[in-house]
Design an enzyme around this catalytic site. Sequence first.
Site, PDB file in Angstrom:
ATOM      1  N   PHE A   9       0.132  20.178   3.380  1.00 17.63           N
ATOM      2  CA  PHE A   9      -0.094  18.833   3.892  1.00 17.63           C
ATOM      3  C   PHE A   9      -1.580  18.504   3.919  1.00 17.63           C
ATOM      4  O   PHE A   9      -2.416  19.360   4.221  1.00 17.63           O
ATOM      5  CB  PHE A   9       0.416  18.702   5.339  1.00 17.63           C
ATOM      6  CG  PHE A   9       1.896  18.856   5.496  1.00 17.63           C
ATOM      7  CD1 PHE A   9       2.734  17.750   5.461  1.00 17.63           C
ATOM      8  CD2 PHE A   9       2.455  20.114   5.683  1.00 17.63           C
ATOM      9  CE1 PHE A   9       4.102  17.890   5.607  1.00 17.63           C
ATOM     10  CE2 PHE A   9       3.825  20.267   5.833  1.00 17.63           C
ATOM     11  CZ  PHE A   9       4.642  19.157   5.796  1.00 17.63           C
ATOM     12  N   ASP A  10      -1.900  17.251   3.644  1.00 20.38           N
ATOM     13  CA  ASP A  10      -3.157  16.710   4.124  1.00 20.38           C
ATOM     14  C   ASP A  10      -3.026  16.645   5.646  1.00 20.38           C
ATOM     15  O   ASP A  10      -1.918  16.503   6.172  1.00 20.38           O
ATOM     16  CB  ASP A  10      -3.393  15.315   3.550  1.00 20.38           C
ATOM     17  CG  ASP A  10      -4.507  14.587   4.255  1.00 20.38           C
ATOM     18  OD1 ASP A  10      -5.641  15.083   4.226  1.00 20.38           O
ATOM     19  OD2 ASP A  10      -4.231  13.546   4.869  1.00 20.38           O
ATOM     20  N   CYS A  11      -4.140  16.723   6.357  1.00 16.27           N
ATOM     21  CA  CYS A  11      -4.051  16.745   7.819  1.00 16.27           C
ATOM     22  C   CYS A  11      -4.330  15.390   8.448  1.00 16.27           C
ATOM     23  O   CYS A  11      -3.467  14.799   9.090  1.00 16.27           O
ATOM     24  CB  CYS A  11      -5.018  17.791   8.372  1.00 16.27           C
ATOM     25  SG  CYS A  11      -4.872  18.038  10.155  1.00 16.27           S
ATOM     26  N   THR A  14      -2.193  12.122   7.675  1.00 16.64           N
ATOM     27  CA  THR A  14      -0.821  12.520   7.383  1.00 16.64           C
ATOM     28  C   THR A  14      -0.158  13.134   8.612  1.00 16.64           C
ATOM     29  O   THR A  14       0.919  12.701   9.036  1.00 16.64           O
ATOM     30  CB  THR A  14      -0.784  13.525   6.211  1.00 16.64           C
ATOM     31  OG1 THR A  14      -1.393  12.932   5.053  1.00 16.64           O
ATOM     32  CG2 THR A  14       0.645  13.936   5.878  1.00 16.64           C
ATOM     33  N   LYS A 149     -11.722  16.414  -1.378  1.00 21.59           N
ATOM     34  CA  LYS A 149     -10.732  15.653  -2.133  1.00 21.59           C
ATOM     35  C   LYS A 149     -11.215  14.210  -2.251  1.00 21.59           C
ATOM     36  O   LYS A 149     -11.850  13.726  -1.327  1.00 21.59           O
ATOM     37  CB  LYS A 149      -9.371  15.688  -1.416  1.00 21.59           C
ATOM     38  CG  LYS A 149      -8.786  17.089  -1.231  1.00 21.59           C
ATOM     39  CD  LYS A 149      -7.428  17.042  -0.534  1.00 21.59           C
ATOM     40  CE  LYS A 149      -7.568  16.583   0.914  1.00 21.59           C
ATOM     41  NZ  LYS A 149      -6.271  16.516   1.628  1.00 21.59           N
TER      42      LYS A 149
END
Length: 221
Positions: A9-11, A14, A149
């Site tokens: 997961f992105d944190c 998200t 990213k």
Amino acid sequence: MEPYDIITFDCYGTLIDWEAGIISAFQSEAAKDGIELRGDQIIEAYAAEESSVESEHYLSYREVLCETASRVAAKLGWNLPVERAGFIAASLPEWQPFPDTNPALERLAHRFQLGILSNIDDDLLTATRKHFTANFDLIVTAQQVKSYKPGLAHFKEAIVRAGEKRLLHAAQSYFHDVVPTRELGIPVVWINRKGGRIEPGAPVPTHEVRTLAELANLLGV
């Protein structure tokens, strides 16, 4: 659905409601100077400035936050003293998960290993993880790969660490996560919390849902 072993997961955005955290931090600090800032103008300015800072050269995320805070304040007409620019990093450990985050993570953890790929420093993520009720087996941070990213470093490192395990990524940010994962051929679920639209001809996620609960349903847990 194809079988997977690890869901990464992105944190922030998200799992964690970063917009609420950013807005609260800016409004609280600006109020000390008698300045009122609207939530929408904070987020619009912040999103533009943080991406710009991250793209210039590698800084720790604490440094990114300080520089971004200064640029956003200047853009919004707030004369923020440089010695107070650390207020975002100071507030970050208290940013809260979305209401659907922990219930969905608990469901997913019954079948899959979980991971986080985040534009963050290790210590800040450690502070955030106290809000989660599930454990994470694979952690890749900006500090570890010295990159942010939508650069590919997080995802390439995740592939290496996953080894033979089959990886699925899930994230809210189309720009930071969907585009680079599709470039590398990594399956990705777009957690489209805001109901965004994809431009014609742009990369398409493997799957699209609106919430983490829908992701758990999609994966049959």
